[in-house]
Structure formats: C-alpha cells, structure tokens
Design an enzyme around this catalytic site. Structure first.
Site, short mmCIF file in Angstrom:
data_model
loop_
_atom_site.label_atom_id
_atom_site.label_comp_id
_atom_site.label_asym_id
_atom_site.label_seq_id
_atom_site.Cartn_x
_atom_site.Cartn_y
_atom_site.Cartn_z
CB SER A 86 25.03 50.31 13.88
OG SER A 86 24.14 50.75 14.88
CG HIS A 190 19.43 51.18 13.30
ND1 HIS A 190 20.01 52.44 13.38
CD2 HIS A 190 20.35 50.32 13.82
CE1 HIS A 190 21.21 52.33 13.90
NE2 HIS A 190 21.44 51.07 14.19
#
Length: 682
Positions: A86, A190
C-alpha cells in the site's frame, strides 16, 4: 536475487524512527517544511494522538521507511527488485528514483488527505482462511457491501465495508469460530468506497513527472513491474482496488527472488512472506490478481469467438489457461521446468526424446510423488524410427506413475500403446487426455478418422496441435493445414469434439490474440521456454537463445527421414554450418556419393562440429560401402541436433525476443518459465 519490501499502514508505533531521525536530521528538516509540522514529534511523542490518523500515518511511514532503506544501502544493501505494501509502495518508488523524496512526500501527503476524507468505513482481517473461503463466507453471511481489500497471504485476507456491515461480519465469523478482527485504520481502504478519493488523486497525479524505475518495482495493483506510461493510472486505481500482496510476492518468487529484506523496526511483512513461500512451494496453482479484468463485453472479438472452446479445453485438461507447454525436444523439458509450469496452472509435458530410460523413470517418480503436481503434468513420447521400441518402453511407465496426460510427437498415425495408456490410468481412463502434434494433412486425417467415421465413438485423441514451424516435416506447413484440420474437426459431432491448437506461432501476446480469431482452442508456448531458467540446457545456450534474431533460425535437414528430405526449424549459430548441412543432405541423396565430395563438404576441422569429426576418418576406409557411409553420416549429423550450434526450435522464439526487447513488463535478465507463460497469455 534479493528483494526489498516496505511496510504499509498499520506498521506505525509511537517511538518509531528515533535513531533515523537523529542520523538524517537534514532530511527531517526538509520533510517538516513540506508537511508543516514536526514529524519527529509526531512519531516519537504523538502529543495530540494523531499518529493513527490516516493523513498523519502515511507520511510518517513513508519517511521512516525511506530513511531505513537509505541506511541499509549505506551498509551495503543492493536490491534486484522492490515492492511496498500500500503506502509502502511510494517508498519503493522513491528508492527506485521514480521521484525524489520531497516529491514522494508531497504525493503521499495528498494521497493520505484524500483517503482520510472517506469516513464511515473500515477494515477487518480474517485469519487462517483462504481468499476463496472468505468469498464463500461473504456470500453465506448475506451481508451486503463487503469487499476484499487486501490479500496479504494465502491465509490472511482483509475485507472492507461500512462499519455497521463490518461489525456484523466480524460477529458472524466469530460465531463460526473463525477469527476475524477489526484493524486500526480510519477508512475502507482499497475498496470501491474509495473511488471518489481515487478519482481526485488521479487528477492530482497529472502534475507529477515520473521517471523510469532504476530498479524494478512490483505494483500492488497488478503484481507486474510498474510501467512509467501507466503509473498515474496504476497508483490512483490502487486506492479503490485490493492490495494484491500475495500475488506480488509470488511474482517475485516466479522471477527467482530468494531473499526478502523488510525495511522497518518491526517485522510486519516477513511473517506474511514466509507463509506465502510455504504455500507457493506446495500448491498446484498460483493465485493471480483478479482486479481490473476486462468484462466479457469489453474483450476483443477474437477472444469472444474463442472463449467457449478455450474454456472447454481448460476444463477438460484441468489447466488454468489454454496455453500448453509442449515438449521441446532433446530433453529440454525436464522435471524442473515441468514442475514449475504445473505449479503455475500450465499444462506441461516431460520430454523423453533422447533421454535415458533410467533418467525418465527418476523424473517421473519425482513429479508424481509431489501431491501438488500429480495429475497436472504430462509426458511426451517422440516417434523414433531408428528405435521404435523406445516409445513402447516410455508408454509402459505411464500407468506405473499415474500419468494422465500424453503428448504424441512425430507420429503419422495413432500408435498401438494408446489403448493401453487409457486402460491403465488409475481412474479407468476417464481423466486421461492425449494431444497429438501433427505437421501434415495425412497425419491429421489419421488421428481424426475415427471421430468422423463414427460420430458416437470416442475420438482417438482429445486434441490436435498443428505445428506450423516445420518440425520434422517434408515441407514447411502452411496455414492451409490448420484450416484443413479445423474443417475436419467441425465435421465430427460435438459429442466427439477434438480440440485444435497451434504450435510455433505464439511468439507474443498479440500473436496469441490473433490466433483466437482462427477458431482454435489452445496455443503452445513452444521454444520460447528454452530461454527459461528451468530449461534443461546449458546456461550459455539459454543466453544465446535469448539474443537470437530472425536470421538465427532456418529450415535445416533434421536427419530423421533423410530419404524424404525431412526438415526442422533450427537455431543455427553459424550460417556456414547450415549451408554444410544442406550439402550433406544432397550428398546423402546422390545416386553414387563420392568420398572426395564428402571431404570437401566437411572442410576445415576448425569449424567442424565434434559430432562430424569421425566422418573424416571414415572417408579413407575403402571397406565401407556407400550405404554404410550414408548410415554413419545420418547418425553423426543427427547428433548435431542436440548441440547449441544446431538446436531444433520453432520460429516463435525470434518473435518473442523482438517483443520482449520492447516490453516494459520484461524486467530484464533470465525469466522463470511461469513468468514467460504469464506474459504470453495473462
């Protein structure tokens, strides 16, 4: 190879970075100027309780990660590839010099601000459950709005949703004695709930100038190396799409990474990587990202036309993609190559051509004893007119090792051992499958004959692969052969359908797409796999093949049926050597061959292959008849096919090398076989 990985959100803790901030105080002053607050105070003291708020967490992790990497590099660390989880991906991109530290910090600050604006949702981790199991749990719960957010390891999956839905799901899992726990994040990162932030971030990135990575960086979104031309879309899309960490690590394992170095004071990613590596080594299929797959309606027409046939082929043969790794000849498809491909979901065939019987049995024992491989690989049997009994010997081994897939290579008609192969299969032949490779219409007709004569009978073989690059053919096959086979196949009833594939033409992803328009069901990877690190060839030969151009390949006598002028597409390092082979073929066919002419053809010893050296001594032997001399020539010339100077290939390798040299996804260097088939047919 060595990979360096950077942790993401959730790895923060009060007190992190203390030594780094003191060591790199000039960098900290620059960071504070960009952020407008003291990063050291935030990380070391957190007086206002902001460290766990997204807009503060991400810049803190980014700076601490990059400084940790800088210290590691100063201590001698040199990575071959980079990745980050990430927000950790931005530290990886900075390490690869895609942008400088200040630019990266400005990007991360804006990303964190936009992601922090999305409120009302969160994340929860489901532990000791696979991705498929979590999908099943979501469906069984009946709770709407749940999405996969992270696939961190084969047994750790994170879901995102509005907080009330998340609480319901955690309670549902706990009621089933399944461990699920909320994570310390402020939003449904996400997932599709982040789309507004993703769209704003994409517009922000229009003002950023990206450089080509100096070290490959694997993207979380695609598990592919970042392409600078699509970097803005990839980074923005990732905000609203899952973190494919499992696929990212598997991609690096595919490429040969052995060592992983995690940057950070607490090892967050290392346990996940250990789990991924264990599962990766013991599973038959490799998970791949499913995000951003084109819908059926958006696929090219060629794929739409072939989708049903390809899907039926995969279902029948138990493979993940309609791409087959047929035998490469001369034993190049050894157990290492076959095993690697089988684990990636690709049907691969063990090569027995020119391999000693004892070696074949050892290879079969190793492959069939692996539970992850059993039933997912095949064996290739090559017709050898000089030793016809060798095929029967190999066929006898198949039942003993429960081999369920068979490739017939070079046979002009169905061999007698087919019935025994079907009969001795452990399941009574129900799951046994046979692919016959053909290079002329007569052979194709012989294998299709029973299907057309009796529509209700089972076909002799389950699939035909039309080799279009001249392997042991009397003339170079043309596309007309493929259309002939398709026409004959279509006459047969659907109940006895024979799948039709093409070999020797799939030299790039674009070529594979074009082949679907012809109505085929599968393609073969062919000689491209000779360049893989698992191919059973010397390293120097593999390196030479990776550099081969179109000029390096030609049709040459293969000495299998010299009386009929049989030829194979061959990698020839020296043009003069190819000319010599043509002259030797002409000499062989001459009514009254002259030993003096043979001596002239063989020429200077300095460039003569070792396999042909013995012929020079035979020229002066007056006791040898022309027939005996021809036979000696045939044996010696055929042996050159097993050398790097004369290696049987198909021409798709030249096309592959040309495509790969201009591909941003190649990554450079020697590729793993599983990576090659993924590039060829994603």
């Amino acid at each position: 190879m060595k990979a360096v990985v950077f942790p993401g959100q959730g790895s923060q803790f009060k007190g992190m970075g203390r030594e780094l901030f003191t060591r790199y105080h000039d960098t900290m002053r620059q960071a504070d100027a960009v952020l407008g607050y003291s990063l050291a105070e935030l990380c070391l003291e957190d007086p206002r309780g902001e460290l766990d708020r997204t807009e503060f967490t991400q810049p803190a992790i980014y700076i601490a990660s990059f400084l940790g990497y800088r210290r590691a590099v100063e201590n001698g660390l040199t990575p071959n590839v980079l990745a980050g989880h990430s927000v950790g991906e931005y530290a990886a991109l900075t390490a690869a010099n895609v942008f400088d530290l200040e630019t990266g910090l400005a990007i991360v600050r804006e990303r964190a601000r936009l992601m922090g604006e999305i409120m009302g949702g969160g994340l929860a981790a489901v532990v000791n459950q696979s991705q498929d199991a979590v999908h099943a749990l979501i469906e069984a719960s009946g709770i709407k709005g749940l999405e996969i957010a992270n696939v961190n390891s084969p047994m750790q999956v994170v879901i995102g949703a509005p907080r009330d839905k998340l609480r319901q799901f955690v309670s549902y899992c706990n009621g089933l004695k399944i461990r699920a726990m909320p994570l310390r994040v402020s939003g449904p990162f996400h997932t599709s709930l982040m789309r507004p932030a993703s769209e704003k971030f994409r517009r922000f990135l229009d003002g950023v100038k990206f450089r080509h990575p100096e070290t490959p960086v694997i993207a979380n979104l695609t598990a592919e190396p970042h392409d600078v031309s699509r970097m803005a879309d990839t980074l923005a899309g990732h905000i609203a799409s899952p973190v494919q960490w499992t696929a990212t690590i598997e991609r690096m394992l595919d490429d040969g990474v052995k060592d992983f170095v995690e940057i950070g004071e607490r090892q967050v990613l290392t346990p996940l990587i250990a789990d991924i590596r264990t599962r990766y080594a013991n599973r038959p299929y490799i998970a791949r990202p499913t995000v951003n797959k084109p819908s059926e309606a958006s696929r090219p027409n060629a794929y739409q036309a072939a989708a049903k046939g390809a899907e039926a082929f995969c279902k029948s043969f138990g493979c993940e993609r309609p791409l087959v790794a047929c035998a490469l000849g001369n034993g190049a498809s050894g157990p290492e190559l076959v095993g690697a491909l089988a684990r990636s979901g690709t049907l691969a065939f063990l090569d027995t051509d020119g391999v000693e019987p004892a070696t074949i049995e050892i290879s079969l024992a190793a492959l069939s004893s692996d539970p992850a491989l059993k039933g997912h690989f095949g064996v290739s049997i090559t017709c050898n007119p000089d030793q016809p009994e060798s095929a029967d010997h190999v066929a006898a081994l198949l039942g003993r090792h429960d081999v369920r897939h068979l490739e017939l290579r070079g046979f002009d008609e169905p061999p007698s051992f087919i019935e025994a192969f079907r009969r001795t299969s452990s399941d009574g032949g129900r799951n046994s499958r046979i692919i016959a490779r053909v290079a002329n219409a007569d052979a194709a007709d012989n294998f299709l004959k029973s299907s057309n004569e009796d529509p209700h009978a089972n076909p002799v073989v389950d699939a035909l692969c039309v080799d279009l690059m001249g392997w042991r053919a009397f003339e170079a096959p043309a596309l007309s052969l493929l259309f002939h086979v398709l026409g004959r196949r279509n006459v047969a009833s659907k109940a006895s359908r024979v799948f039709v594939g093409v070999g020797g033409m799939a030299g790039s992803p674009q070529a594979v797409q074009a082949l679907w328009a012809m109505g085929i069901d599968f393609v073969t990877a062919g000689s491209i796999l000779l360049t893989s690190r698992e191919a059973a060839l010397p390293e120097a030969t593999r390196a030479a093949l990776r550099k081969a151009s179109y000029d390096s390949f030609r049709l040459m006598p293969d000495w299998t049926h010299p009386e009929f002028g049989s030829r194979s597409w061959t990698f020839a390092t020296e043009p003069s050597s190819a000319v010599r082979m043509d002259k030797l073929q002409s000499w062989y066919l001459a009514p009254t061959p002259s030993t003096g002419v043979l001596a002239q053809i063989l020429g200077d010893d300095r460039d003569l292959p070792a396999e042909l050296h013995s012929l020079r001594a035979l020229i002066a032997d007056e006791a040898l008849t022309p027939r005996e001399l021809r036979q000696r020539l045939r044996v010696a010339a055929a042996a050159t096919r097993r050398t790097s100077a004369h290696l049987e290939c198909d021409g798709s390798l030249a096309q592959w090398n040309a495509w790969l040299s201009g591909s941003p996804h190649a990554g450079g260097g020697e590729l793993a076989a599983s990576r090659i088939v993924t590039l060829l047919h994603p």
